[in-house]
Design an enzyme around this catalytic site. Structure first.
Site, PDB file in Angstrom:
ATOM      1  N   GLU A  94       0.815  -1.200   0.000  1.00  0.00           N
ATOM      2  CA  GLU A  94       0.000   0.000   0.000  1.00  0.00           C
ATOM      3  C   GLU A  94       0.857   1.262   0.000  1.00  0.00           C
ATOM      4  O   GLU A  94       1.964   1.279   0.530  1.00  0.00           O
ATOM      5  CB  GLU A  94      -0.931  -0.011   1.218  1.00  0.00           C
ATOM      6  CG  GLU A  94      -1.938  -1.150   1.089  1.00  0.00           C
ATOM      7  CD  GLU A  94      -2.912  -1.249   2.249  1.00  0.00           C
ATOM      8  OE1 GLU A  94      -4.042  -1.667   2.010  1.00  0.00           O
ATOM      9  OE2 GLU A  94      -2.544  -0.913   3.379  1.00  0.00           O
ATOM     10  N   CYS A 107       3.618   8.290   1.499  1.00  0.00           N
ATOM     11  CA  CYS A 107       4.163   7.261   2.378  1.00  0.00           C
ATOM     12  C   CYS A 107       4.355   6.002   1.528  1.00  0.00           C
ATOM     13  O   CYS A 107       3.390   5.421   1.036  1.00  0.00           O
ATOM     14  CB  CYS A 107       3.180   7.034   3.525  1.00  0.00           C
ATOM     15  SG  CYS A 107       3.744   5.808   4.694  1.00  0.00           S
ATOM     16  N   CYS A 114       6.972  -7.649   6.439  1.00  0.00           N
ATOM     17  CA  CYS A 114       8.207  -7.245   7.135  1.00  0.00           C
ATOM     18  C   CYS A 114       8.622  -8.381   8.054  1.00  0.00           C
ATOM     19  O   CYS A 114       7.778  -9.035   8.671  1.00  0.00           O
ATOM     20  CB  CYS A 114       7.971  -5.973   7.950  1.00  0.00           C
ATOM     21  SG  CYS A 114       9.477  -5.384   8.788  1.00  0.00           S
ATOM     22  N   CYS A 118       7.601  -6.251  14.898  1.00  0.00           N
ATOM     23  CA  CYS A 118       7.348  -5.359  16.036  1.00  0.00           C
ATOM     24  C   CYS A 118       5.940  -5.669  16.558  1.00  0.00           C
ATOM     25  O   CYS A 118       5.011  -5.892  15.773  1.00  0.00           O
ATOM     26  CB  CYS A 118       7.474  -3.898  15.617  1.00  0.00           C
ATOM     27  SG  CYS A 118       9.128  -3.520  15.002  1.00  0.00           S
ATOM     28  N   CYS A 121       2.658  -3.667  15.212  1.00  0.00           N
ATOM     29  CA  CYS A 121       2.585  -3.283  13.794  1.00  0.00           C
ATOM     30  C   CYS A 121       1.887  -4.361  12.968  1.00  0.00           C
ATOM     31  O   CYS A 121       2.282  -5.530  12.995  1.00  0.00           O
ATOM     32  CB  CYS A 121       3.998  -3.046  13.266  1.00  0.00           C
ATOM     33  SG  CYS A 121       4.051  -2.779  11.484  1.00  0.00           S
ATOM     34  N   CYS A 344      -0.753   5.062  10.105  1.00  0.00           N
ATOM     35  CA  CYS A 344       0.474   4.321  10.402  1.00  0.00           C
ATOM     36  C   CYS A 344       0.165   2.980  11.017  1.00  0.00           C
ATOM     37  O   CYS A 344      -0.613   2.897  11.958  1.00  0.00           O
ATOM     38  CB  CYS A 344       1.287   5.034  11.477  1.00  0.00           C
ATOM     39  SG  CYS A 344       1.922   6.566  10.990  1.00  0.00           S
TER      40      CYS A 344
HETATM   41  N1  SAH Z   1       9.979  -0.287   9.219  1.00  0.00           N
HETATM   42  C1  SAH Z   1      10.170   1.098   9.381  1.00  0.00           C
HETATM   43  C2  SAH Z   1       9.241   1.938   8.544  1.00  0.00           C
HETATM   44  C3  SAH Z   1       7.798   1.513   8.466  1.00  0.00           C
HETATM   45  S1  SAH Z   1       6.841   1.668   9.923  1.00  0.00           S
HETATM   46  C4  SAH Z   1      10.096   1.492  10.837  1.00  0.00           C
HETATM   47  O1  SAH Z   1       9.702   0.668  11.651  1.00  0.00           O
HETATM   48  O2  SAH Z   1      10.493   2.607  11.151  1.00  0.00           O
HETATM   49  C5  SAH Z   1       6.537   3.427   9.982  1.00  0.00           C
HETATM   50  C6  SAH Z   1       6.188   3.959  11.386  1.00  0.00           C
HETATM   51  O3  SAH Z   1       4.867   3.545  11.789  1.00  0.00           O
HETATM   52  C7  SAH Z   1       7.144   3.444  12.450  1.00  0.00           C
HETATM   53  O4  SAH Z   1       7.547   4.451  13.328  1.00  0.00           O
HETATM   54  C8  SAH Z   1       6.292   2.424  13.136  1.00  0.00           C
HETATM   55  O5  SAH Z   1       6.777   2.150  14.387  1.00  0.00           O
HETATM   56  C9  SAH Z   1       4.926   3.069  13.121  1.00  0.00           C
HETATM   57  N2  SAH Z   1       3.835   2.142  13.414  1.00  0.00           N
HETATM   58  C10 SAH Z   1       3.780   0.835  13.098  1.00  0.00           C
HETATM   59  N3  SAH Z   1       2.628   0.285  13.558  1.00  0.00           N
HETATM   60  C11 SAH Z   1       1.946   1.278  14.158  1.00  0.00           C
HETATM   61  C12 SAH Z   1       0.672   1.343  14.796  1.00  0.00           C
HETATM   62  N4  SAH Z   1      -0.120   0.277  14.887  1.00  0.00           N
HETATM   63  N5  SAH Z   1       0.258   2.526  15.277  1.00  0.00           N
HETATM   64  C13 SAH Z   1       1.056   3.621  15.160  1.00  0.00           C
HETATM   65  N6  SAH Z   1       2.257   3.622  14.568  1.00  0.00           N
HETATM   66  C14 SAH Z   1       2.709   2.454  14.073  1.00  0.00           C
HETATM   67 FE1  SF4 Z   2       8.611  -3.828  10.241  1.00  0.00          FE
HETATM   68 FE2  SF4 Z   2       6.411  -2.746  11.252  1.00  0.00          FE
HETATM   69 FE3  SF4 Z   2       8.566  -3.059  12.777  1.00  0.00          FE
HETATM   70 FE4  SF4 Z   2       8.575  -1.191  10.837  1.00  0.00          FE
HETATM   71  S1  SF4 Z   2       7.253  -1.199  12.641  1.00  0.00           S
HETATM   72  S2  SF4 Z   2      10.200  -2.701  11.316  1.00  0.00           S
HETATM   73  S3  SF4 Z   2       7.315  -2.257   9.278  1.00  0.00           S
HETATM   74  S4  SF4 Z   2       7.348  -4.726  11.854  1.00  0.00           S
END
Ligand code: SAH
Ligand code: SF4
Length: 378
Positions: A94, A107, A114, A118, A121, A344
């Site tokens: 997306e 974005c 991934c 995390c 996420c 996000c």
């Molecule tokens: N992998 C990279 C970039 C993609 S994630 C990273 O982790 O930085 C982009 C941003 O969205 C990151 O700061 C991530 O921590 C945040 N993010 C991911 N899941 C989220 C959620 N459920 N609510 C708010 N922010 C989130």
């Molecule tokens: Fe991967 Fe999501 Fe962690 Fe970013 S926040 S590194 S996209 S698992």
């Protein structure tokens, strides 16, 4: 479609020049073709009228200009637009466009899924499928410009900023991301300044050290916790590269920049009861006291497979106040495009049931109105 054909869309200037040399043509053809693709939005060689007919025919045989395939486009009430894109092999990613006054931030995704998992996420929850090619990454900028009729006509909404904050960890797809970012900044392509292209990483330290050697884009670090114990839980890669190692690498990154005024954006997703307490904020103040940064707080965005909750507006406001009182520049990311699951962490590459989405949107709206009363949004 002939798979043997090389997709020119993802080649930065030096690689495109090498391509033309290899096929026995003058390297200046690269400048011409770059402009056709990325200034004019042309994807058919026959329309590249300053190339000879024979060269156009030759190119059509061995090469292609192929943007990714859009499978759906959704518009949010707030002007945010989201595309689902099908990539070769069947995966979906997306891309989200977020308008804000004169600014238009795109974005962009770097991987299908991934691998870093995390805990908060949704992209992480779906696991890793594959890296996107450079053409698939820059292709997201291409198709956003196309969709707004912003090529050549100059009339539509332009992409003025790019954040590598869509699906995937950009530093784990290093070469393709670097090539695509080069095209974003290339004057013969999108000409976006290095300050307006941001790479966000959860902390793949060796790759960040490598990036410092080849790139000057803005850097965002996804910290989310003020100590290793908590960060190990939220961002598992922290077990490999703990906070002090990550911050050292990030500092090295900006120290190497020619522009000495730059800072790192620290991203901190606030999760109710997990990392959003005043003591966490105070610990963060100590951790970042001498670190050149600004802090971006992101209230957690909910998704189906997660038990985490979004903090109340009051909790966000309290956290924010502690940081501001300590002298930090702090913004709170306004949730945009929530009604189309474009916020996000909501990017999962699947078509979500619309009924569920609109019910959730109504609930979120009510929540948001409450929040906005107590928070001065950044
Ligand atoms: N992998 C990279 C970039 C993609 S994630 C990273 O982790 O930085 C982009 C941003 O969205 C990151 O700061 C991530 O921590 C945040 N993010 C991911 N899941 C989220 C959620 N459920 N609510 C708010 N922010 C989130
Ligand atoms: Fe991967 Fe999501 Fe962690 Fe970013 S926040 S590194 S996209 S698992």
């Amino acid at each position: 479609m002939n798979d043997a054909r090389i997709n020119l869309l993802g080649l930065p200037l030096d690689k495109l020049q090498a391509f033309f040399l290899e096929i026995g043509e003058k390297p200046f053809r690269a400048q011409q073709v770059l402009k056709w693709m990325h200034h004019a939005g042309v994807d058919r060689f026959e329309d590249m009228t300053n190339l000879s007919k024979s060269l156009r025919e030759k190119l059509a045989e061995i090469a292609e200009v192929r943007p990714p395939e859009v499978v759906s486009q959704l518009d949010s009430e707030d002007g945010t637009r989201k595309w689902a894109i099908r990539v070769d092999g069947g995966g979906l990613v997306e891309t989200v466009f977020i308008p804000d006054g004169q600014r238009g931030t795109l974005c962009v995704s770097s991987q299908v899924g991934c691998s870093l998992d995390c805990s908060f996420c949704s992209t992480g929850k779906q696991g890793f499928q594959r890296d996107l090619s450079a053409a698939e990454i820059i292709g997201q900028v291409w198709l956003a410009m196309k969709s707004f009729d912003a090529f050549q006509s100059g009339k539509g909404r332009k992409v003025t900023n790019v954040v590598m904050m869509g699906m995937g960890e950009p530093l784990l797809n290093f070469d393709n991301v670097v090539d695509a970012m080069e095209l974003m900044m290339e004057d013969l392509a999108y000409g976006i300044s290095k300050r307006r292209v941001t790479l966000s990483t959860s902390g793949v330290v060796p790759m960040l050290d490598r990036l410092a050697e080849v790139s000057e884009v803005s850097l965002a670090v996804s910290l989310h916790a003020p100590n290793d114990e908590l960060r190990n839980e939220l961002v598992p890669i922290n077990r490999k590269y703990p906070i002090d190692v990550l911050l050292k690498s990030a500092r090295n990154y900006i120290d190497r920049q020619t522009d000495k005024k730059r800072v790192v954006t620290i991203e901190y997703t606030l999760i109710a009861g997990v990392n959003d307490q005043p003591e966490h904020a105070r610990e963060l103040v100590e951790l970042l006291r001498d670190f050149p940064c600004k802090i971006n707080l992101i209230p957690f965005n909910t998704f189906a497979q997660s038990d985490y909750e979004r903090p109340s507006g009051n909790a966000v406001s309290r956290f924010w106040q502690v940081l501001v009182d300590a002298g930090f520049i702090v913004t709170v990311r306004t949730t945009r495009g929530d009604d189309i699951d474009a916020a996000c962490g909501q990017l999962v590459g699947q078509v979500v049931d619309r009924t569920r989405r609109s019910e959730r949107h109504r609930a979120r709206q009510a929540e948001k109105e409450q929040e906005e009363q107590v928070i001065r949004w950044g």
